[in-house]
Design an enzyme around this catalytic site. Structure first.
Site, PDB file in Angstrom:
ATOM      1  N   CYS A  86       0.764  -0.945  -0.574  1.00 45.05           N
ATOM      2  CA  CYS A  86       0.186   0.676  -0.114  1.00 45.05           C
ATOM      3  C   CYS A  86       0.906   1.317  -0.440  1.00 45.05           C
ATOM      4  CB  CYS A  86      -0.980  -0.244   1.212  1.00 45.05           C
ATOM      5  SG  CYS A  86      -2.424   0.621   0.868  1.00 45.05           S
ATOM      6  N   HIS A 195      -3.568  -5.898   0.846  1.00 47.29           N
ATOM      7  CA  HIS A 195      -2.968  -5.845   2.228  1.00 47.29           C
ATOM      8  C   HIS A 195      -2.312  -7.298   2.324  1.00 47.29           C
ATOM      9  CE1 HIS A 195      -2.389  -2.047   3.716  1.00 47.29           C
ATOM     10  NE2 HIS A 195      -3.663  -1.767   2.920  1.00 47.29           N
ATOM     11  N   GLU A 197      -0.476  -9.038   4.667  1.00 50.67           N
ATOM     12  CA  GLU A 197      -0.355  -9.121   6.034  1.00 50.67           C
ATOM     13  C   GLU A 197      -1.915  -8.727   7.155  1.00 50.67           C
ATOM     14  OE1 GLU A 197      -1.118  -4.598   5.497  1.00 50.67           O
ATOM     15  OE2 GLU A 197      -0.352  -6.612   4.821  1.00 50.67           O
TER      16      GLU A 197
END
Length: 228
Positions: A86, A195, A197
């Site tokens: 990002c 994302h 994660e």
């Protein structure tokens, strides 16, 4: 494997990144402040999402001048894996570590939802645990995720197989060729808007992002750990 999770003023996904590495992957991770001048003790460099320096001027435009970025470039030159997610992707393009730029989403709105991605290239240190053309579900959360580049750069990305992830059915931001993530020519610097994660545990919506981090560790161990 020891990871540096870079923290800029305005980072807000550093906690997610640290959790993914430390708690779900079981590897070492440390927060590293933006004025750090030495990353030599780390095996992998992670640039998390957020709003570095408030996104003033442009997303990532100020962060590229932070002391730590010269060290990120050294790490990339040394062949270490560098992952920007990002805002981290935006910083990598501003710093010249990846080609192209990220513009405002086509609809001019911040978007936060789960998106389907296609693994276009699974022959990288970030994607070896995926199958080619595998469709995965990974959250997005961005207002400036519209990847753009000139025709010459796009042709080069295609020729060198640098397009790693694309949006599968619904391009949320208008990115050229549905691009969601790219690597540099050497293949050790990955930038992506979604994302991974935030997709490392079933309790938070799925584990499709975990294979990305596992791929990094697998590659590192194959390169650095001797086999008896």
């Amino acid at each position: 494997m020891k990871f540096a999770v870079l923290v800029f003023p305005g980072s807000n996904c550093d906690l997610d990144m640290y959790h993914a590495i430390k708690d779900e992957l079981g590897e070492e991770a440390e927060y590293v402040w933006h004025d750090t001048k030495d990353l030599s003790s780390y095996d992998g460099i992670l640039l998390p999402g957020g709003f570095s320096y408030g996104d003033y001027l442009r997303c990532g435009a100020i962060a590229q001048f932070s002391n730590v970025m010269s060290e990120v470039k050294k790490a990339a030159d040394a062949g270490k894996p560098v992952l920007g997610i990002c805002n981290g992707f935006q910083i990598l393009t501003e710093a010249g570590l990846l080609p192209g730029a990220l513009l405002r989403n086509k609809n001019l709105k911040f978007m936060c939802r789960t998106s389907e991605l296609t693994v276009v290239n699974n022959n990288t240190m970030f994607t070896s645990d995926y199958a080619k053309d595998q469709v995965i579900k990974v959250p997005i959360a961005h207002g400036e995720g519209n990847y753009t580049c000139d025709e010459e750069t796009l042709a080069s990305l295609k020729a060198n197989n640098q397009i790693v992830f694309t949006y599968t059915n619904d391009n949320p931001n208008g990115s050229v060729e549905d691009i969601a993530g790219i690597v540099n020519e050497r293949g050790n610097v990955l930038g992506m808007m979604p994302h991974p994660e935030r997709a490392v545990h079933e309790l938070i919506g799925g584990t499709d992002g975990l294979a990305l981090f596992k791929s990094m560790v697998k590659q590192w161990r194959e390169s650095h750990v001797s086999h008896a």
